[in-house]
Write an enzyme that holds these catalytic residues in place. Sequence first.
Site, mmCIF file in Angstrom:
data_model
loop_
_atom_site.group_PDB
_atom_site.id
_atom_site.type_symbol
_atom_site.label_atom_id
_atom_site.label_comp_id
_atom_site.label_asym_id
_atom_site.label_seq_id
_atom_site.Cartn_x
_atom_site.Cartn_y
_atom_site.Cartn_z
ATOM 1 N N ASP A 246 135.266 -82.633 57.195
ATOM 2 C CA ASP A 246 135.878 -81.639 56.314
ATOM 3 C C ASP A 246 136.820 -82.248 55.380
ATOM 4 O OD1 ASP A 246 136.591 -78.388 56.657
ATOM 5 O OD2 ASP A 246 138.319 -79.359 56.250
ATOM 6 N N TYR A 352 143.613 -75.982 49.926
ATOM 7 C CA TYR A 352 142.496 -75.737 49.371
ATOM 8 C C TYR A 352 142.777 -75.208 48.115
ATOM 9 C CZ TYR A 352 139.823 -75.063 53.712
ATOM 10 O OH TYR A 352 139.038 -75.205 54.792
ATOM 11 N N HIS A 409 130.540 -78.341 62.904
ATOM 12 C CA HIS A 409 131.768 -78.861 61.956
ATOM 13 C C HIS A 409 132.731 -79.679 62.633
ATOM 14 C CE1 HIS A 409 134.138 -78.624 58.411
ATOM 15 N NE2 HIS A 409 134.983 -78.205 59.142
#
EC number: 3.3.2.9
Length: 434
Positions: A246, A352, A409
């Site tokens: 990630d 983000y 993930h």
Amino acid sequence: MWQEFLQTVRSFDTSQQNVITASCVIGGGSLLIYWLLTRRRMKTLEIGDGWWGLGEKPSRSQENQMIRPFQVKTSEKEIQDLYRRLDQTRYTPPLEGAAFHYGFNSNYLQKVVSYWRNQFDWQKQVKILNQYPHYKTTIEGIEVHFIHVKPSHISEDQIVRPLLMVHGWPGSFYEFYKIIPLLINPSSRVSNSEDVVFEIICPSIPGYGFSEPPHHQGFNSLAAARIFHKLMQRLGFEEYYLQGGDWGSKITMNMAQMLPKSVKGLHVNMIFISKYGLGAMATKPDTAGCGLNDSPVGLAAYILEKFSTWTDKSFLNMEDGNLERKYTLDELLTNIMIYWVTSSIVPSMRFYKENLSKDPNTTPDAKIAIYVPTGIAAFPNELLHCPRSWAKKKFKNIVTYTYMPRGGHFAAFEEPELLAQDIRQFVKKVEHLN
């Protein structure tokens, strides 16, 4: 000039090194050496500097570089406030047959909250968190939290290598608690002389968990990469391995681009090839974060939905999101509590916006290749898939590329044995132990 040539050659893969060596031996290598040094010099990211603290930046001589022990602690007042909020939660009934297709199913959410309120033992989990040594140190004006775990028993012929492991969102340093014992202890499958053990450093990305959030705009993966290099240097490591998934993969990739001489090898279980998961987080994180920071149930629903659907998309069809197939509620709620007690959901979501609000093709790292030895673990249920043929465009020295038999993930949290084995095999190849 000869030393510069050797450093350049080391940045290429084995086949390129053989060609260069053969050319030099034959005697016609002078032109090739000149071309290598002038035309194919390895590009690196500028390291630069930054200041993310409050107030004015002090001179370097005034910066407190002390590494301070830290322990996870929570007051009874905080726990009682949590219980009050859990008790006052309002729920919206789910659509019939919707399972997880509209998000976290509120019928199952009530069961999770009931467990959280009546059975989950946070103090027990705090003891588990504190089983490894925690530290904080101030870098570029903010406190950076990390755990540092050393092997307890090693023989003289075993190789110990420092390994920095970086988490992503919506995870934390706690993601690595299952894999740490597998990496700091020797493998039972090989003799000591053929094995490598690791000294593990797991930091919290600034703005996540117990790391202080940046106080200024612009804190992106490049800033995190620079801070983590400074952390490793402060710990006395000149060379080290990196591992990430990630955001951790993005940060460690940037670290390899910044200081390739310090990175012995890079291992990732996700490769960024496009934007994903934008939504409110990449535009207005503070707006979406208001409700999540105020409601523990909202926070849990938002994060735990990712631990369901990002682990396996087929879990969308299950009313409980199949969450307890791969994880325990204690594990999942411990990660939620790290976000809750630190009020870190908003700064974690800002990451983000800082990284994805611009065209990824225009960022400083976009056109810089990675030359350090690289291992890639491709899990079948990962969010993004990058075939080896695509990866070769970015990574110029792929040592291992492994198609994993299962997993999604959250690799270290979900399939620690598989990931640990792949990390070991990669490092052993880099160290020429096979």
